[in-house]
Design an enzyme around this catalytic site. Sequence first.
Site, mmCIF file in Angstrom:
data_model
loop_
_atom_site.group_PDB
_atom_site.id
_atom_site.type_symbol
_atom_site.label_atom_id
_atom_site.label_comp_id
_atom_site.label_asym_id
_atom_site.label_seq_id
_atom_site.Cartn_x
_atom_site.Cartn_y
_atom_site.Cartn_z
ATOM 1 N N HIS A 75 -5.735 -7.151 -1.416
ATOM 2 C CA HIS A 75 -4.963 -5.995 -1.893
ATOM 3 C C HIS A 75 -5.000 -4.869 -0.850
ATOM 4 O O HIS A 75 -3.962 -4.318 -0.472
ATOM 5 C CB HIS A 75 -5.528 -5.506 -3.226
ATOM 6 C CG HIS A 75 -4.928 -4.233 -3.735
ATOM 7 N ND1 HIS A 75 -3.958 -4.201 -4.706
ATOM 8 C CD2 HIS A 75 -5.153 -2.924 -3.391
ATOM 9 C CE1 HIS A 75 -3.608 -2.944 -4.942
ATOM 10 N NE2 HIS A 75 -4.328 -2.141 -4.160
ATOM 11 N N GLU A 76 -6.201 -4.544 -0.386
ATOM 12 C CA GLU A 76 -6.333 -3.419 0.555
ATOM 13 C C GLU A 76 -5.590 -3.698 1.867
ATOM 14 O O GLU A 76 -4.984 -2.794 2.447
ATOM 15 C CB GLU A 76 -7.807 -3.112 0.833
ATOM 16 C CG GLU A 76 -8.591 -2.641 -0.392
ATOM 17 C CD GLU A 76 -7.953 -1.481 -1.125
ATOM 18 O OE1 GLU A 76 -7.317 -0.630 -0.474
ATOM 19 O OE2 GLU A 76 -8.070 -1.416 -2.359
ATOM 20 N N HIS A 78 -2.112 -2.643 1.858
ATOM 21 C CA HIS A 78 -1.928 -1.233 2.240
ATOM 22 C C HIS A 78 -2.009 -1.088 3.759
ATOM 23 O O HIS A 78 -1.209 -0.363 4.366
ATOM 24 C CB HIS A 78 -3.014 -0.353 1.613
ATOM 25 C CG HIS A 78 -2.933 -0.234 0.129
ATOM 26 N ND1 HIS A 78 -1.747 -0.014 -0.543
ATOM 27 C CD2 HIS A 78 -3.906 -0.284 -0.829
ATOM 28 C CE1 HIS A 78 -1.991 0.062 -1.846
ATOM 29 N NE2 HIS A 78 -3.297 -0.105 -2.045
ATOM 30 N N HIS A 135 1.522 0.654 -3.900
ATOM 31 C CA HIS A 135 1.268 -0.038 -5.166
ATOM 32 C C HIS A 135 2.553 -0.535 -5.815
ATOM 33 O O HIS A 135 3.575 0.148 -5.791
ATOM 34 C CB HIS A 135 0.511 0.873 -6.127
ATOM 35 C CG HIS A 135 -0.940 0.975 -5.787
ATOM 36 N ND1 HIS A 135 -1.710 2.073 -6.070
ATOM 37 C CD2 HIS A 135 -1.773 0.088 -5.171
ATOM 38 C CE1 HIS A 135 -2.936 1.860 -5.651
ATOM 39 N NE2 HIS A 135 -3.000 0.674 -5.084
#
Lengths: 168, 76
Positions: free
Chosen positions: A119-120, A123, A129
């Site tokens: 997930h990170e 980014h 998101h």
Amino acid sequence: YQTFPGTPRWKKTHLTYRIVSYTSDLPRKKVDDAIKRALMVWSDVTPLRFQRVYTGQADIVIGFARREHGDGYPFDGRGNTLAHAFAPGEGIGGDAHFDDDEKWSDINQDVNLFLVAAHEFGHSLGLAHSNVRGALMYPLYSYQNPQTFRLPADDRRGIQKLYGKKTS
Amino acid sequence: FPVQLRPEPGTGRDLQKIKAYLDKFFPIFTKTQNLSIEERIKEMQRFFHLTITGKLDTETEKIMTLPRCGLPDVAE
């Protein structure tokens, strides 16, 4: 999916990463492996390639820290915020920080490092998101078996919008 | 005995808690300076596909306790 304002992205496909600190919850080898697999989630569907470096500068600097850790966004102890990462850019851009007050795990249902790291790194590569439940870039953590993980379509569309599809 | 009423958001600790969450994950930008707390809760509820009430109901409160990424859910 959403991208960040101004749609920041890396203007190169060969990116470096460096792990500067570890959690004591897992052997280093398991952390290395989880990070590598989390980056592969994205390199499997785009032309991006990741190379690990051990010294000097790296595009994506990865570390574990507690509370205030020098970036102005302090962690909050066990629970709630697990990690954060910065959009592509110079300096702190692309870097990913993990809250070392969490109990990190590689296989069980404590906070799974592979899932959070994947997930990170979304980014770090330019995805913000998503409000699609079940998407990797949905902001709330939920456990799923890392062995059977497949990148959801929403995230695949987002990352391929930024970097294109993987060329054979 | 009468049922103890849950305080409405807008008072005390509940307000502080929801405000802290919204400030962190649904921050106010220049264009949205005048949004009431109710409108801001609605924005959060829309993002998470919750029932839009504009109030700190059980469903909304539960979301606030879940482990999550530290980045905001809306970007300027």
